[in-house]
Design a protein around this motif. Structure first.
Motif, PDB file in Angstrom:
ATOM      1  N   PHE A 189      31.022   6.699  47.991  1.00 18.43           N
ATOM      2  CA  PHE A 189      31.782   6.060  46.917  1.00 18.43           C
ATOM      3  C   PHE A 189      31.733   4.539  47.009  1.00 18.43           C
ATOM      4  N   VAL A 190      31.391   4.016  48.193  1.00 19.66           N
ATOM      5  CA  VAL A 190      31.427   2.556  48.330  1.00 19.66           C
ATOM      6  C   VAL A 190      30.395   1.863  47.429  1.00 19.66           C
ATOM      7  N   PRO A 191      29.101   2.235  47.518  1.00 20.23           N
ATOM      8  CA  PRO A 191      28.144   1.574  46.616  1.00 20.23           C
ATOM      9  C   PRO A 191      28.491   1.793  45.140  1.00 20.23           C
ATOM     10  N   GLY A 192      28.928   3.002  44.790  1.00 17.71           N
ATOM     11  CA  GLY A 192      29.215   3.301  43.392  1.00 17.71           C
ATOM     12  C   GLY A 192      30.442   2.555  42.891  1.00 17.71           C
ATOM     13  N   LEU A 193      31.549   2.708  43.617  1.00 18.88           N
ATOM     14  CA  LEU A 193      32.827   2.174  43.140  1.00 18.88           C
ATOM     15  C   LEU A 193      32.945   0.682  43.402  1.00 18.88           C
ATOM     16  N   LEU A 194      32.558   0.247  44.614  1.00 15.53           N
ATOM     17  CA  LEU A 194      32.767  -1.149  44.981  1.00 15.53           C
ATOM     18  C   LEU A 194      31.527  -1.998  44.726  1.00 15.53           C
ATOM     19  N   GLY A 195      30.430  -1.367  44.289  1.00 22.09           N
ATOM     20  CA  GLY A 195      29.242  -2.125  43.922  1.00 22.09           C
ATOM     21  C   GLY A 195      29.017  -2.036  42.420  1.00 22.09           C
ATOM     22  N   PHE A 196      28.545  -0.855  42.000  1.00 18.88           N
ATOM     23  CA  PHE A 196      28.181  -0.651  40.596  1.00 18.88           C
ATOM     24  C   PHE A 196      29.341  -0.925  39.631  1.00 18.88           C
ATOM     25  N   GLN A 197      30.507  -0.314  39.902  1.00 20.30           N
ATOM     26  CA  GLN A 197      31.631  -0.473  38.969  1.00 20.30           C
ATOM     27  C   GLN A 197      32.255  -1.862  39.062  1.00 20.30           C
ATOM     28  N   LEU A 198      32.014  -2.557  40.188  1.00 14.50           N
ATOM     29  CA  LEU A 198      32.572  -3.900  40.364  1.00 14.50           C
ATOM     30  C   LEU A 198      31.836  -4.918  39.502  1.00 14.50           C
ATOM     31  N   ILE A 199      30.508  -4.957  39.598  1.00 15.49           N
ATOM     32  CA  ILE A 199      29.765  -6.004  38.887  1.00 15.49           C
ATOM     33  C   ILE A 199      29.292  -5.528  37.525  1.00 15.49           C
ATOM     34  N   GLY A 200      29.329  -4.210  37.290  1.00 11.27           N
ATOM     35  CA  GLY A 200      28.785  -3.645  36.065  1.00 11.27           C
ATOM     36  C   GLY A 200      29.339  -4.185  34.749  1.00 11.27           C
ATOM     37  N   PRO A 201      30.676  -4.292  34.606  1.00 10.12           N
ATOM     38  CA  PRO A 201      31.232  -4.663  33.295  1.00 10.12           C
ATOM     39  C   PRO A 201      30.612  -5.921  32.692  1.00 10.12           C
ATOM     40  N   ASN A 202      30.225  -6.907  33.518  1.00  9.19           N
ATOM     41  CA  ASN A 202      29.574  -8.103  32.996  1.00  9.19           C
ATOM     42  C   ASN A 202      28.239  -7.775  32.340  1.00  9.19           C
ATOM     43  N   ASN A 384      26.831  15.774  37.479  1.00  7.43           N
ATOM     44  CA  ASN A 384      27.998  14.955  37.228  1.00  7.43           C
ATOM     45  C   ASN A 384      27.650  13.470  37.276  1.00  7.43           C
ATOM     46  N   LEU A 385      27.933  12.742  36.193  1.00  4.29           N
ATOM     47  CA  LEU A 385      27.512  11.346  36.088  1.00  4.29           C
ATOM     48  C   LEU A 385      28.104  10.481  37.189  1.00  4.29           C
ATOM     49  N   ASP A 386      29.394  10.649  37.456  1.00  7.39           N
ATOM     50  CA  ASP A 386      30.033   9.793  38.452  1.00  7.39           C
ATOM     51  C   ASP A 386      29.399  10.001  39.831  1.00  7.39           C
ATOM     52  N   ALA A 387      29.172  11.273  40.202  1.00  6.52           N
ATOM     53  CA  ALA A 387      28.554  11.562  41.502  1.00  6.52           C
ATOM     54  C   ALA A 387      27.125  11.041  41.541  1.00  6.52           C
ATOM     55  N   GLU A 388      26.412  11.152  40.389  1.00  5.00           N
ATOM     56  CA  GLU A 388      25.035  10.670  40.337  1.00  5.00           C
ATOM     57  C   GLU A 388      24.972   9.159  40.520  1.00  5.00           C
ATOM     58  N   ILE A 389      25.908   8.433  39.866  1.00 10.07           N
ATOM     59  CA  ILE A 389      25.923   6.973  40.015  1.00 10.07           C
ATOM     60  C   ILE A 389      26.139   6.618  41.476  1.00 10.07           C
ATOM     61  N   ASN A 390      27.086   7.301  42.131  1.00 13.49           N
ATOM     62  CA  ASN A 390      27.317   7.031  43.554  1.00 13.49           C
ATOM     63  C   ASN A 390      26.059   7.290  44.371  1.00 13.49           C
ATOM     64  N   ARG A 391      25.411   8.410  44.092  1.00 13.61           N
ATOM     65  CA  ARG A 391      24.256   8.806  44.893  1.00 13.61           C
ATOM     66  C   ARG A 391      23.110   7.814  44.745  1.00 13.61           C
ATOM     67  N   VAL A 392      22.726   7.519  43.487  1.00 10.87           N
ATOM     68  CA  VAL A 392      21.539   6.665  43.309  1.00 10.87           C
ATOM     69  C   VAL A 392      21.848   5.219  43.698  1.00 10.87           C
ATOM     70  N   THR A 393      23.100   4.771  43.508  1.00 10.07           N
ATOM     71  CA  THR A 393      23.408   3.390  43.883  1.00 10.07           C
ATOM     72  C   THR A 393      23.273   3.221  45.399  1.00 10.07           C
ATOM     73  N   ALA A 394      23.710   4.239  46.164  1.00 12.12           N
ATOM     74  CA  ALA A 394      23.523   4.167  47.619  1.00 12.12           C
ATOM     75  C   ALA A 394      22.037   4.070  47.946  1.00 12.12           C
ATOM     76  N   LEU A 395      21.215   4.874  47.258  1.00 14.10           N
ATOM     77  CA  LEU A 395      19.771   4.842  47.522  1.00 14.10           C
ATOM     78  C   LEU A 395      19.177   3.482  47.193  1.00 14.10           C
ATOM     79  N   VAL A 396      19.618   2.908  46.054  1.00 19.17           N
ATOM     80  CA  VAL A 396      19.089   1.598  45.652  1.00 19.17           C
ATOM     81  C   VAL A 396      19.472   0.547  46.691  1.00 19.17           C
ATOM     82  N   MET A 397      20.741   0.567  47.101  1.00 19.77           N
ATOM     83  CA  MET A 397      21.179  -0.456  48.056  1.00 19.77           C
ATOM     84  C   MET A 397      20.515  -0.275  49.415  1.00 19.77           C
ATOM     85  N   ASN A 398      20.162   0.970  49.771  1.00 24.13           N
ATOM     86  CA  ASN A 398      19.465   1.198  51.040  1.00 24.13           C
ATOM     87  C   ASN A 398      17.964   0.939  50.930  1.00 24.13           C
TER      88      ASN A 398
END
Lengths: 424, 310
Positions: A189-202, A384-398
């Motif tokens: 959840f860290v990459p998804g919630l604290l990465g993607f959802q943090l900077i995404g709205p801009n 599930n979109l939310d789980a997918e965002i978490n999963r791929v964002t972790a992969l991107v950041m890694n």
């Protein structure tokens, strides 16, 4: 003799018992079901006494369940008819089905609901926003918390654009003594919630972008979304060494120990950080920097807690009375003071004593707010979109997936079941 | 008249047997057999959304052939197999070696025996927590320990990388339960009569020969049992993965096993809604996989291994 003695004793006993019995009958007991075990003391000692003082006939008890069990415990209690009259509800799709199944009461005409904006109420409404089933309690805001001492030492200032932010990270890295970003990707959840959802709205332009994804006119393979994953991928060298194995508590500790310049925060961390840092260094906060200098700014302002009413409440009148009190200015003040970092959602203007919380709150006047993009409507299918965002964002950041590929995977998954996105 | 008590027509119904069996049978049926059969049953029914009636093998067909389901199911199955193989091929030989070493009465052997067994009695949550700390790139001692041998540059956040997370978890599980097969081997080794090894020595056999030609064949049946127990325990591995990685078994499902897959499906997680009927199908499939392994053990291994009367 014996009989007489018994009678007298009996009479005395009933004389003694009677008044208490009458009081007990008068007092109505309400129970609040909740997943917020952390807040038990605040409810018990601060919030509920204030209500009970004004309403002597009502006793309210806050009865939390551990948050991982809340969903299961709540549905079991509702089925068995043992659930409390008041039920704390998570936002959006978490509890909508419970309302549609008739387990939660309709609160559309509750006195005091006019004290909330439509956006605030939308987190606990039907899709057409005509019926509401929860009184909005609090929102959490996302932004960057920074170590002001390090900023001063290195001569840095709060960045306002993405380019300035990158320059800031480079400057901290150049200096070499501190980690630029206290962040690890070990928990999904860290990459998804604290990465993607943090900077995404801009990038997706706040509410407009969120609405556009829901109605199908904006898709996740749009360059706007690819750019989010591009920025996240660029953070890699600036994170903690071995960040792939760094957990959420680890990254919190790394920041509060003063080893890192910035931290991707949710406002719920304000009280935690205040007590952990305990004055060892000064903290400040800045809003996620806009994509470019003249662009509008948006940030994640997420409805997080609401309270609904059991459809089969034993004391519906008293429960509604309590809910109406939750809409009052008095409650907003008590709440804001007791829980910095969880911002009241009513339109009453309340301030807290916490400078960090006030900084977060001030963003609402400067920039557009929007809740987390995957929490309404578009996470109802599989995959599930939310789980997918978490999963791929972790992969991107890694560094294990390209930003373009991540965008493609998420879009393909969503389009596979969500009709408005098909044909994009 | 001695014969009258046991006369055929007068034999009483052995009611005491029923009395003794009943408590166990009732509890076992109520809390094990019934739930097991019922979870298999719901795997053959539909969701509320599609009417909820009997659907035959539809859920199983979805699990095997629907692209979304089958990809996760296959991934979970392969990961469970990997988890099991790492356990068998690391745990069994190491446990055997340690048992052979400990069976020779050496100094401190009681201490080593206890020390190696201790992790097996620890709570798994503690084991998971301790290993997360040891391997943590931030606070962990692994990097420093490796640095003592000049290996610091080879340190990786193993629990966080897709390629290594599952192996790391399997090795943690090996570390924790190593003591149990070791004790079984140890007990078996002690039960081998001295006369056999003595006779072999007199005939001029080296220690190496004594172990491989005398002791090892006598240990084969117990090695089979240990492998079977490892299979049952590890094809249904759940706790260590859940404790370290949570229900999503990240990164990127690389530590997803049959049981974490079942947990996510049956109980749901985050926005993923609970799906009891598909969960029932996953449980049924796991049951079949476990049964197949146990059957293979009985038909392929136990019938061929010779047990010796000692």
């Amino acid at each position: 003799m014996k009989l007489l003695k018994g009678l007298t004793l009996g009479a005395m006993a009933s004389a003694l018992l009677l008044p208490t019995a009458v009081v007990a009958q008068d007092k109505v007991e309400l129970v609040i079901e909740s997943w917020r075990a952390d807040d038990l003391v605040i409810w018990q000692d601060t919030i509920l006494p204030a209500f009970e003082a004004a309403n002597p006939g009502i006793d309210v008890e806050f009865r939390p369940t551990p948050n991982t069990d809340y969903s299961t415990a709540l549905s079991t209690k509702l089925q068995a008819g043992t659930a409390g009259d008041l039920i704390m509800v998570e936002p959006f799709d978490f509890r909508l089905q419970m309302y549609l199944d008739g387990d939660l009461a309709n609160l559309t005409d509750l006195e005091g609901m006019e004290n909330f904006s439509d956006t605030a109420k939308s987190a606990w409404s039907t899709d057409d926003r005509t019926e509401f089933f929860g009184v909005p309690l609090a929102a959490v805001l996302h932004g960057w918390i920074y170590n002001a001492d390090i900023f001063e030492e290195l001569g840095l200032s709060e960045p306002t654009t993405a380019a300035e932010f990158t320059a800031l990270l480079e400057a901290v890295k150049e200096d070499g003594r501190y980690t630029p970003i206290a962040m690890g990707t070990s928990q999904d959840f860290v990459p998804g919630l604290l990465g993607f959802q943090l900077i995404g709205p801009n990038y997706w332009k706040g509410e407009n972008g969120r609405a556009a994804v829901i109605d199908g006119s904006l898709s996740f393979d749009d360059p706007a979304f690819v750019d989010i994953w591009k920025e996240l991928a660029s953070w890699g060298p600036h994170l903690v060494q071995g960040y792939q194995g760094v957990s959420y508590p680890d990254m919190q500790n790394l920041f509060t120990l003063g080893t890192s310049a910035v931290y991707p925060a949710g406002s719920w961390e304000i009280p935690i950080f205040n007590s952990a840092v305990d004055g060892a260094f000064k903290m400040g906060a800045f809003i996620p920097p806009a994509v470019d200098a003249n662009g509008e700014c948006f940030f994640n302002d997420h409805m997080d807690m609401g309270i609904g009413m059991n459809a089969n409440a034993k004391h519906p009148e008293e429960a509604r009375k309590f809910l109406t009190w939750l809409t009052s200015e008095e409650f907003a003040k008590i709440w804001a003071d007791a829980m910095p970092g969880f911002f009241p959602l009513s339109t009453h203007a309340v301030q807290t004593d916490d400078p960090l919380a006030n900084t977060f709150a001030s963003w609402r006047e400067q920039c557009g707010s929007t809740p987390r993009i995957s929490y309404q409507i578009i996470s109802r299918g599989e995959p599930n979109l939310d789980a997918e965002i978490n999963r791929v964002t972790a992969l991107v950041m890694n560094g294990e997936m390209a930003p373009e590929e991540a965008a493609g995977v998420v879009q393909e998954g969503l389009a596979s079941w969500y009709e408005p996105q098909q044909g994009n | 008249m001695p014969g009258s008590v046991s006369a055929p027509g007068k034999r009483r119904f052995p009611i005491h047997i029923v009395v003794f069996i009943a408590p166990g049978a009732v509890i076992y049926t109520l809390f094990l057999i019934y739930p097991l059969l019922d979870s298999l049953r719901i795997g053959f029914f539909g969701n509320e959304t599609d009417g909820g009636g009997f659907v035959g093998f539809r859920n199983y067909a979805l699990l095997l052939f629907d692209p979304d389901w089958s990809e996760r199911f296959r991934g979970a199955f392969v990961n469970s197999l990997i988890f099991f193989f790492i356990n068998v091929f690391v745990q069994t030989p190491v446990a055997l070696m340690l048992a052979a070493l400990l069976a020779n009465k050496t100094r401190f052997s009681t201490f080593y025996r206890t020390a190696i067994f201790v992790p097996a009695v620890l709570s798994l949550v503690i084991v998971a927590f301790v290993w997360q700390l040891i391997l943590s790139p931030v606070w962990g001692v692994s990097r420093d320990l490796m640095g003592l041998f000049g290996l610091a540059q080879f340190f990786q956040p193993w629990l966080g990388l897709q390629e290594t997370a599952l192996t790391t978890l399997a090795l943690i599980s090996v570390w924790q339960f190593l003591g149990i097969p070791m004790m079984l081997f140890y007990a078996a080794l002690l039960s081998i009569p001295e006369e056999l090894t003595e006779a072999a020595r007199i005939d001029g056999a080296s220690s190496w020969n004594v172990f491989w030609d005398i002791k090892f064949p006598l240990l084969l049946p117990i090695i089979g049992i240990v492998t079977l127990l490892t299979y049952i325990g590890n094809m249904s591995a759940f706790d260590v993965i859940f404790a370290v990685k949570g229900p999503l078994a990240g990164p990127n499902f690389s530590t997803d096993t049959l049981m974490t897959f079942f947990y996510r499906t049956f109980f749901g997680t985050g926005f993923q809604q609970p799906n009891p009927v598909m969960g029932g199908a996953v449980a049924g499939a796991t049951f079949i996989i476990l049964m197949a392994g146990v059957a293979a053990y009985f038909f392929l291994w136990q019938r061929r291994v010779r047990s010796y009367e000692l």
